[in-house]
Write a protein that holds these residues in place. Sequence first.
Motif, PDB file in Angstrom:
ATOM      1  N   ARG A  10       0.831  -1.192   0.000  1.00 44.16           N
ATOM      2  CA  ARG A  10       0.000   0.000   0.000  1.00 44.16           C
ATOM      3  C   ARG A  10       0.870   1.247   0.000  1.00 44.16           C
ATOM      4  O   ARG A  10       1.943   1.280   0.594  1.00 44.16           O
ATOM      5  CB  ARG A  10      -0.944  -0.006   1.194  1.00 44.16           C
ATOM      6  CG  ARG A  10      -0.245   0.080   2.540  1.00 44.16           C
ATOM      7  CD  ARG A  10      -1.279  -0.063   3.649  1.00 44.16           C
ATOM      8  NE  ARG A  10      -0.713   0.253   4.933  1.00 44.16           N
ATOM      9  CZ  ARG A  10      -0.097  -0.623   5.705  1.00 44.16           C
ATOM     10  NH1 ARG A  10       0.045  -1.859   5.285  1.00 44.16           N
ATOM     11  NH2 ARG A  10       0.386  -0.268   6.877  1.00 44.16           N
ATOM     12  N   THR A  11       0.416   2.272  -0.653  1.00 47.21           N
ATOM     13  CA  THR A  11       1.191   3.498  -0.804  1.00 47.21           C
ATOM     14  C   THR A  11       0.290   4.696  -0.584  1.00 47.21           C
ATOM     15  O   THR A  11      -0.706   4.854  -1.296  1.00 47.21           O
ATOM     16  CB  THR A  11       1.814   3.587  -2.200  1.00 47.21           C
ATOM     17  OG1 THR A  11       2.596   2.418  -2.430  1.00 47.21           O
ATOM     18  CG2 THR A  11       2.686   4.819  -2.324  1.00 47.21           C
ATOM     19  N   SER A 261      -4.757  11.543   2.595  1.00 47.04           N
ATOM     20  CA  SER A 261      -4.968  10.402   3.493  1.00 47.04           C
ATOM     21  C   SER A 261      -5.406   9.148   2.752  1.00 47.04           C
ATOM     22  O   SER A 261      -5.566   8.087   3.363  1.00 47.04           O
ATOM     23  CB  SER A 261      -6.015  10.761   4.552  1.00 47.04           C
ATOM     24  OG  SER A 261      -7.291  10.949   3.948  1.00 47.04           O
ATOM     25  N   VAL A 262      -5.612   9.252   1.442  1.00 47.76           N
ATOM     26  CA  VAL A 262      -6.034   8.108   0.639  1.00 47.76           C
ATOM     27  C   VAL A 262      -4.818   7.241   0.330  1.00 47.76           C
ATOM     28  O   VAL A 262      -3.719   7.748   0.078  1.00 47.76           O
ATOM     29  CB  VAL A 262      -6.706   8.577  -0.666  1.00 47.76           C
ATOM     30  CG1 VAL A 262      -7.075   7.394  -1.547  1.00 47.76           C
ATOM     31  CG2 VAL A 262      -7.945   9.410  -0.346  1.00 47.76           C
ATOM     32  N   GLU A 263      -5.011   5.925   0.356  1.00 47.68           N
ATOM     33  CA  GLU A 263      -3.936   5.003   0.024  1.00 47.68           C
ATOM     34  C   GLU A 263      -4.315   4.177  -1.190  1.00 47.68           C
ATOM     35  O   GLU A 263      -5.490   4.058  -1.533  1.00 47.68           O
ATOM     36  CB  GLU A 263      -3.623   4.087   1.208  1.00 47.68           C
ATOM     37  CG  GLU A 263      -3.084   4.833   2.422  1.00 47.68           C
ATOM     38  CD  GLU A 263      -2.686   3.896   3.537  1.00 47.68           C
ATOM     39  OE1 GLU A 263      -1.487   3.581   3.650  1.00 47.68           O
ATOM     40  OE2 GLU A 263      -3.573   3.483   4.289  1.00 47.68           O
ATOM     41  N   GLN A 264      -3.294   3.600  -1.848  1.00 50.32           N
ATOM     42  CA  GLN A 264      -3.525   2.833  -3.057  1.00 50.32           C
ATOM     43  C   GLN A 264      -2.799   1.504  -3.002  1.00 50.32           C
ATOM     44  O   GLN A 264      -1.698   1.412  -2.460  1.00 50.32           O
ATOM     45  CB  GLN A 264      -3.036   3.597  -4.289  1.00 50.32           C
ATOM     46  CG  GLN A 264      -1.514   3.739  -4.318  1.00 50.32           C
ATOM     47  CD  GLN A 264      -0.983   4.319  -5.615  1.00 50.32           C
ATOM     48  OE1 GLN A 264      -0.482   5.423  -5.629  1.00 50.32           O
ATOM     49  NE2 GLN A 264      -1.088   3.561  -6.680  1.00 50.32           N
ATOM     50  N   PRO A 265      -3.400   0.433  -3.527  1.00 52.76           N
ATOM     51  CA  PRO A 265      -2.655  -0.807  -3.705  1.00 52.76           C
ATOM     52  C   PRO A 265      -1.669  -0.637  -4.863  1.00 52.76           C
ATOM     53  O   PRO A 265      -1.874   0.193  -5.755  1.00 52.76           O
ATOM     54  CB  PRO A 265      -3.733  -1.836  -4.072  1.00 52.76           C
ATOM     55  CG  PRO A 265      -5.035  -1.173  -3.769  1.00 52.76           C
ATOM     56  CD  PRO A 265      -4.807   0.301  -3.916  1.00 52.76           C
ATOM     57  N   SER A 266      -0.592  -1.408  -4.845  1.00 52.94           N
ATOM     58  CA  SER A 266       0.376  -1.305  -5.938  1.00 52.94           C
ATOM     59  C   SER A 266      -0.205  -1.841  -7.237  1.00 52.94           C
ATOM     60  O   SER A 266       0.227  -1.451  -8.321  1.00 52.94           O
ATOM     61  CB  SER A 266       1.651  -2.077  -5.588  1.00 52.94           C
ATOM     62  OG  SER A 266       1.362  -3.452  -5.397  1.00 52.94           O
ATOM     63  N   THR A 292      -9.338   5.317   3.812  1.00 54.20           N
ATOM     64  CA  THR A 292      -9.804   5.188   2.434  1.00 54.20           C
ATOM     65  C   THR A 292      -8.739   4.548   1.543  1.00 54.20           C
ATOM     66  O   THR A 292      -7.565   4.898   1.611  1.00 54.20           O
ATOM     67  CB  THR A 292     -10.191   6.562   1.861  1.00 54.20           C
ATOM     68  OG1 THR A 292     -11.189   7.148   2.703  1.00 54.20           O
ATOM     69  CG2 THR A 292     -10.746   6.439   0.443  1.00 54.20           C
ATOM     70  N   VAL A 293      -9.197   3.629   0.705  1.00 54.73           N
ATOM     71  CA  VAL A 293      -8.345   2.926  -0.248  1.00 54.73           C
ATOM     72  C   VAL A 293      -8.951   3.101  -1.634  1.00 54.73           C
ATOM     73  O   VAL A 293     -10.174   3.055  -1.795  1.00 54.73           O
ATOM     74  CB  VAL A 293      -8.246   1.427   0.098  1.00 54.73           C
ATOM     75  CG1 VAL A 293      -7.345   0.696  -0.893  1.00 54.73           C
ATOM     76  CG2 VAL A 293      -7.747   1.227   1.518  1.00 54.73           C
TER      77      VAL A 293
END
Length: 604
Positions: A10-11, A261-266, A292-293
């Motif tokens: 996660r990033t 504050s939002v995160e993302q999967p690679s 949040t993703v």
Amino acid sequence: LGEVDLVAARTPFDSCDALLELLRSEAVERVGPYGLDGAGGPLILEDSFAAGDGAEAATTEAAPAEAPASTVATSGTNNQESGVDEADTVKLDAERLLVVDDNRLRVVDLTGEAPVARGSVELAGWGHQILVAGDRVLSIGGADGEVFPVEPAASSWAPYGSGRVTLTEIDVSDPDAPTVEHTLTVDGAQLSARRIGDTARVVVSAVHPTFPFVYPSDDSPAARRIAEGANRRLIEESTLEDWLPAADLDGEAVDLFACESVEQPSEFSGFGFLSVLTVDLTQPLGTPAATTVVADGQTVYASAESLYVTTSRPQEPEAADLPMPGADIAPPAPESYETAIHRFDITGTGPATWIASGTVPGHLLNQFSMSEHEGHLRVATTEGAPWGATEQSASRVAVLDTDGQALVEVGAVEDLGVTEQIYAVRFLGDTGYVVTFRQTDPLYVVDLSVPTAPALEGELHIPGYSAYLHPVADGRLLGIGQDATDQGMTLGLQASLFDVSDATAPTRLSQVTFPNQYSAAEYDHHAFLWWPTTGQAVLPLTYRDTVVLSVTPDAVTEQGRITLPGGQEVRRNLVHGDTLLTVGVDTLVTSDLTTLEPVSELPL
């Protein structure tokens, strides 16, 4: 083991520009002549258990913050996990019954000889379910009216056509005058909600925006190329305000989804914004912490420590299977599905923390398809298309471990119910029970005591199927589902008592059938009541009846029925002391729990 692709690492975004760049680049790559429909969005819709050993744990409601001091025995919501309360339309304690019917919350006093209707309050929106802590009620439902009750900052269209979610705080300390205190409205759809103690976790999924895409004027390759080009330019010119969900508190816009504050999967996991909102039920409803993703969400499961959100989606076809660019040939219909899984830490009372993600082959049935036990997640899926069993269908139970930021498969049992699909799952301690069906009902017993080496221990083949499994005693399971012919034609509701004390040789001890009938408990576990004190199972029978089953270690039989007046639908059945409460659309009927004789009838 089956192949597992990871959706991990996660990033967090270091700027709003970085978030916008990701959304644009992924959308440009996937946009077509008909827009983004189907590109990473949820395609398998649900209606919207893994308890420990012992039947009572599976039916107890998480304790209110300040439960009324009383010795009256009451049943609660039929929750999947002991101590993890689930939102429902009815909540009960020793002194009162709270019922929400679409858009009105009603309070019923249970302290006297007969129930007495007290106050009620109208709620904005529709389809509400409630969580309760002391005298504070949190109601979650769909929002009425326009998509944006407040003017969007810079958007040229209303992006979230999937609707909005309304969270409403109600004070019920005065039963004659329940009062709405605050209302929070959020873009998206409610997936589910849980409460542990005074902390509520509300899971909201905002799917990708409904951009004003251009569609082909005809079915020619040229028309499709023109439409795709226009849609591509629309994405390239989009702004962050066009993508981000909006929220307002008591009619005033609030910044719930700060892009930093939002995160993302690679690995790309959808254009939606999947959020876990944390609400402190001891405080006035404000702007909750949102984890949040950038991902889509469908199915929610929660233990006392972790919350999992999954999305089943078609696997993208190989390049060799795709038509040539411009060819007047549609891509092949997807037959291979996978399920993305996101794990959040919900220990304590602070915001949820995104821990890890991964994917497994196949699609889930519902929340019962997951169970966390001693640090491992068990997941039951069916491989193949979700719209019906085929010759390619087969099911599996996988065990996942958290390795850094990845959910990694460490063991699996394959090829359960070949040519069939899953109809029910129940995980109890170190054992999993899986029902598949196409013509007959195999009940599989899976040993999960060694996570790295799960094994099929036993199976039972009988006509029909169970759609819900519930532990009723040591070594006994009650199955609620449909009887069927040997060719798979359903005949009506059946309740089956299974002896699973010998995992290598499960047997059906007894069954009772109801020709041409069905029960809401087949698809909604909240409609099922198990009262271990008296060995009674209670469930709606088709529409206007409640059927009470007597369950002993050796047999299940019909004890009797309760019919609501006017043919109204039975919503819930609960126990209060020695009384059975049957909640209908607009009537509460009470009956003697032992004899089932009528005691009172109260219009709601």
